[in-house]
Design an enzyme around this catalytic site. Structure first.
Site, PDB file in Angstrom:
ATOM      1  N   CYS A 100      55.656   2.092  35.758  1.00 12.40           N
ATOM      2  CA  CYS A 100      54.871   3.323  35.847  1.00 12.40           C
ATOM      3  C   CYS A 100      55.802   4.482  36.215  1.00 12.40           C
ATOM      4  O   CYS A 100      56.618   4.360  37.126  1.00 12.40           O
ATOM      5  CB  CYS A 100      53.784   3.165  36.909  1.00 12.40           C
ATOM      6  SG  CYS A 100      52.797   4.661  37.092  1.00 12.40           S
ATOM      7  N   CYS A 118      54.515   6.861  43.564  1.00  7.49           N
ATOM      8  CA  CYS A 118      53.674   6.559  44.730  1.00  7.49           C
ATOM      9  C   CYS A 118      54.439   5.583  45.648  1.00  7.49           C
ATOM     10  O   CYS A 118      54.744   4.444  45.241  1.00  7.49           O
ATOM     11  CB  CYS A 118      52.363   5.934  44.282  1.00  7.49           C
ATOM     12  SG  CYS A 118      51.571   6.852  42.935  1.00  7.49           S
ATOM     13  N   CYS A 122      53.750   1.762  46.001  1.00  9.63           N
ATOM     14  CA  CYS A 122      53.376   0.950  44.837  1.00  9.63           C
ATOM     15  C   CYS A 122      54.511   0.141  44.235  1.00  9.63           C
ATOM     16  O   CYS A 122      55.549   0.684  43.841  1.00  9.63           O
ATOM     17  CB  CYS A 122      52.769   1.843  43.758  1.00  9.63           C
ATOM     18  SG  CYS A 122      52.109   0.861  42.386  1.00  9.63           S
ATOM     19  N   CYS A 164      37.215  -5.191  37.343  1.00 12.48           N
ATOM     20  CA  CYS A 164      37.986  -3.941  37.394  1.00 12.48           C
ATOM     21  C   CYS A 164      39.340  -4.133  36.727  1.00 12.48           C
ATOM     22  O   CYS A 164      40.107  -4.997  37.145  1.00 12.48           O
ATOM     23  CB  CYS A 164      38.248  -3.529  38.830  1.00 12.48           C
ATOM     24  SG  CYS A 164      36.795  -3.469  39.849  1.00 12.48           S
ATOM     25  N   CYS A 174      34.774  -1.614  35.495  1.00 13.18           N
ATOM     26  CA  CYS A 174      35.475  -0.570  36.241  1.00 13.18           C
ATOM     27  C   CYS A 174      36.886  -0.477  35.678  1.00 13.18           C
ATOM     28  O   CYS A 174      37.460  -1.490  35.278  1.00 13.18           O
ATOM     29  CB  CYS A 174      35.518  -0.952  37.718  1.00 13.18           C
ATOM     30  SG  CYS A 174      36.489   0.199  38.709  1.00 13.18           S
ATOM     31  N   CYS A 221      34.689   5.690  42.031  1.00 11.53           N
ATOM     32  CA  CYS A 221      35.227   4.813  43.071  1.00 11.53           C
ATOM     33  C   CYS A 221      36.476   5.514  43.594  1.00 11.53           C
ATOM     34  O   CYS A 221      37.454   5.664  42.858  1.00 11.53           O
ATOM     35  CB  CYS A 221      35.579   3.453  42.464  1.00 11.53           C
ATOM     36  SG  CYS A 221      36.452   2.375  43.615  1.00 11.53           S
ATOM     37  N   ARG A 239      34.378  -0.287  50.527  1.00 14.93           N
ATOM     38  CA  ARG A 239      35.047  -1.519  50.091  1.00 14.93           C
ATOM     39  C   ARG A 239      36.248  -1.853  50.970  1.00 14.93           C
ATOM     40  O   ARG A 239      37.181  -1.050  51.092  1.00 14.93           O
ATOM     41  CB  ARG A 239      35.510  -1.361  48.631  1.00 14.93           C
ATOM     42  CG  ARG A 239      36.145  -2.614  48.030  1.00 14.93           C
ATOM     43  CD  ARG A 239      36.540  -2.384  46.574  1.00 14.93           C
ATOM     44  NE  ARG A 239      35.396  -2.083  45.743  1.00 14.93           N
ATOM     45  CZ  ARG A 239      34.608  -2.986  45.166  1.00 14.93           C
ATOM     46  NH1 ARG A 239      34.862  -4.268  45.316  1.00 14.93           N
ATOM     47  NH2 ARG A 239      33.581  -2.613  44.425  1.00 14.93           N
TER      48      ARG A 239
HETATM   49  N1  SAM Z   1      47.939   3.803  38.064  1.00 11.42           N
HETATM   50  C1  SAM Z   1      46.607   4.027  38.428  1.00 11.42           C
HETATM   51  C2  SAM Z   1      46.456   4.991  39.590  1.00 11.42           C
HETATM   52  O1  SAM Z   1      47.364   5.125  40.397  1.00 11.42           O
HETATM   53  O2  SAM Z   1      45.407   5.620  39.664  1.00 11.42           O
HETATM   54  C3  SAM Z   1      45.827   2.763  38.718  1.00 11.42           C
HETATM   55  C4  SAM Z   1      46.422   1.618  39.504  1.00 11.42           C
HETATM   56  S1  SAM Z   1      46.854   1.938  41.195  1.00 11.42           S
HETATM   57  C5  SAM Z   1      47.772   0.492  41.561  1.00 11.42           C
HETATM   58  C6  SAM Z   1      45.325   1.854  42.104  1.00 11.42           C
HETATM   59  C7  SAM Z   1      45.364   2.080  43.597  1.00 11.42           C
HETATM   60  O3  SAM Z   1      45.856   0.944  44.256  1.00 11.42           O
HETATM   61  C8  SAM Z   1      46.238   3.200  44.124  1.00 11.42           C
HETATM   62  O4  SAM Z   1      45.620   4.433  44.022  1.00 11.42           O
HETATM   63  C9  SAM Z   1      46.424   2.810  45.577  1.00 11.42           C
HETATM   64  O5  SAM Z   1      45.442   3.429  46.390  1.00 11.42           O
HETATM   65  C10 SAM Z   1      46.225   1.299  45.564  1.00 11.42           C
HETATM   66  N2  SAM Z   1      47.473   0.606  45.921  1.00 11.42           N
HETATM   67  C11 SAM Z   1      48.581   0.480  45.147  1.00 11.42           C
HETATM   68  N3  SAM Z   1      49.562  -0.181  45.789  1.00 11.42           N
HETATM   69  C12 SAM Z   1      49.077  -0.497  47.009  1.00 11.42           C
HETATM   70  C13 SAM Z   1      49.621  -1.169  48.138  1.00 11.42           C
HETATM   71  N4  SAM Z   1      50.864  -1.626  48.137  1.00 11.42           N
HETATM   72  N5  SAM Z   1      48.843  -1.320  49.226  1.00 11.42           N
HETATM   73  C14 SAM Z   1      47.584  -0.829  49.240  1.00 11.42           C
HETATM   74  N6  SAM Z   1      47.011  -0.189  48.199  1.00 11.42           N
HETATM   75  C15 SAM Z   1      47.740  -0.005  47.098  1.00 11.42           C
HETATM   76 FE1  SF4 Z   2      51.710   4.193  39.024  1.00 10.50          FE
HETATM   77 FE2  SF4 Z   2      51.372   2.633  41.113  1.00 10.50          FE
HETATM   78 FE3  SF4 Z   2      51.148   5.253  41.394  1.00 10.50          FE
HETATM   79 FE4  SF4 Z   2      49.247   3.880  40.021  1.00 10.50          FE
HETATM   80  S1  SF4 Z   2      49.713   3.695  42.185  1.00 10.50           S
HETATM   81  S2  SF4 Z   2      50.242   5.811  39.440  1.00 10.50           S
HETATM   82  S3  SF4 Z   2      50.539   2.288  39.092  1.00 10.50           S
HETATM   83  S4  SF4 Z   2      53.030   4.157  40.831  1.00 10.50           S
END
Ligand code: SAM
Ligand code: SF4
Ligand code: DTB
Length: 322
Positions: free
Chosen positions: A62, A66, A69, A106, A137, A197, A269
């Protein structure tokens, strides 16, 4: 619906100040949890928990940054990269989730924002999963107004897009898209008539003020998001947040309780991080008004409790999965 519940319905608020939210956080623990449980009982069966199963339909690489992530291309993690899954694999996973008692499926993709061609593929997935009798979802990153409408037409029930934290702390965690970008996507989803959500993550080094700021943003949306995921950070090796300090369990429960009070009709949730929570902590979260979880041994890329251990926990607590 009884008159009293109708009155309460009318009293749903969208004008919370940070000081008012701080007052809730500052209540003695027993008072806060009692208040949250009372609120919970106005709208929900206190012994029912909604269960959803997650599937990563496109994993890793990606472009966003973030800090939590494992799927960002910028961090070296052990995530196995996978392009968009074939439709058959998605149907197969959804059938299994349904057989195991999930009511919602989801699908998450590690995209910054999907291309229109991606939406074509995902629409097929939504239609097939819906045909199995599951709620659908998606979480695909930023959506345009038009993409949201196309997904609504395809029958999509929910779209997950998190604010993650307060507007002030946000820039410490993510630099590649703004808070406003997220609010814009949420507006597109809402305007298309898809259920929202939206929640956040605790344990990223934020202060209580940041948790208050996140909940204020969520609670002042009108209407409230139908589903509010509260994630405990899963610390993944290779991510900038891998060494974050342990987050206090009681502060986590407090945050759930305040979310419940601010958004009385929303499903709160208990999301990522349950693998590192004791049964007692999860029980406190349910008592504080959490009423949905992710079910199945994997979240998107990280572990979640097994179905068997959740069934055992639900049995001990007299909870029925819905
Ligand atoms: N890429 C898309 C986005 O960011 O909207 C969808 C997938 S993203 C992995 C969905 C959510 O998972 C993120 O917004 C974050 O809140 C949560 N998330 C991701 N990594 C995480 C982690 N290591 N611990 C807790 N929540 C996490
Ligand atoms: Fe990409 Fe992870 Fe951020 Fe979703 S949470 S936009 S998968 S880096
Ligand atoms: C949400 O708020 N939590 C879920 C779901 N929405 C998509 C995702 C949690 C992901 C945890 C890290 C992982 O497994 O990759």
């Amino acid at each position: 619906m009884s008159a009293s519940v109708e009155q309460l319905n009318n009293s749903l608020r969208h004008d919370w100040s940070r000081d008012q939210i701080a007052e809730l956080f500052n209540l003695p623990f027993a008072d806060l949890v009692f208040h949250a449980q009372q609120t919970h009982r106005n709208y929900f069966d206190p012994n029912a928990v909604q269960v959803s199963t997650l599937l990563s339909i496109k994993t890793g690489r990606c472009p966003e940054d973030c800090g939590y992530c494992p799927q960002s291309v910028r961090f070296e993690t052990e995530v196995e990269v996978e392009p968009l899954l074939p439709l058959e694999e998605v149907i197969d996973a959804a059938s299994k989730a349904k057989a195991n008692g999930s009511s919602r499926f989801c699908m998450g993709a590690a995209w910054r924002s999907p291309k229109d061609k991606d939406i074509d593929n995902v629409i097929e997935m939504v239609q097939e999963v819906k045909a199995l009798g599951l709620e659908t979802c998606l979480t695909l990153g930023m959506l345009s107004e038009q993409q949201a409408h196309r997904l609504k037409e395809a029958g999509l029930d929910y779209y997950n897009h998190n604010l993650d934290t307060s507007p002030e702390f946000y820039g410490d965690i993510i630099t590649t898209r703004t808070y406003q970008d997220r609010l814009d996507t949420l507006a597109h989803v809402r305007n298309a008539g898809i259920n929202v959500c939206c929640g956040g993550i605790l344990g990223m080094g934020e202060t209580r003020q940041d948790r208050i700021g996140l909940l204020q943003e969520l609670a002042n949306q009108q209407p409230h998001p139908e589903s509010v995921p509260i994630n405990m950070l899963v610390r993944v090796e290779g991510t900038p947040l891998q060494d974050s300090v342990d987050f206090d369990a009681l502060e986590f429960v407090r945050t759930i309780a305040v979310a419940r009070i601010l958004m009385p009709k929303s499903y709160v949730r208990l999301s990522a991080g349950r693998e590192n929570m004791s049964e007692e902590m999860q029980a406190l979260c349910f008592l504080a008004g959490a009423n949905s979880v992710f079910y199945g041994e994997k979240l998107l890329t990280t572990p979640n409790p097994t179905e068997q251990s959740d069934q055992e926990l639900f049995r001990k607590l007299g909870i029925k999965a819905i």
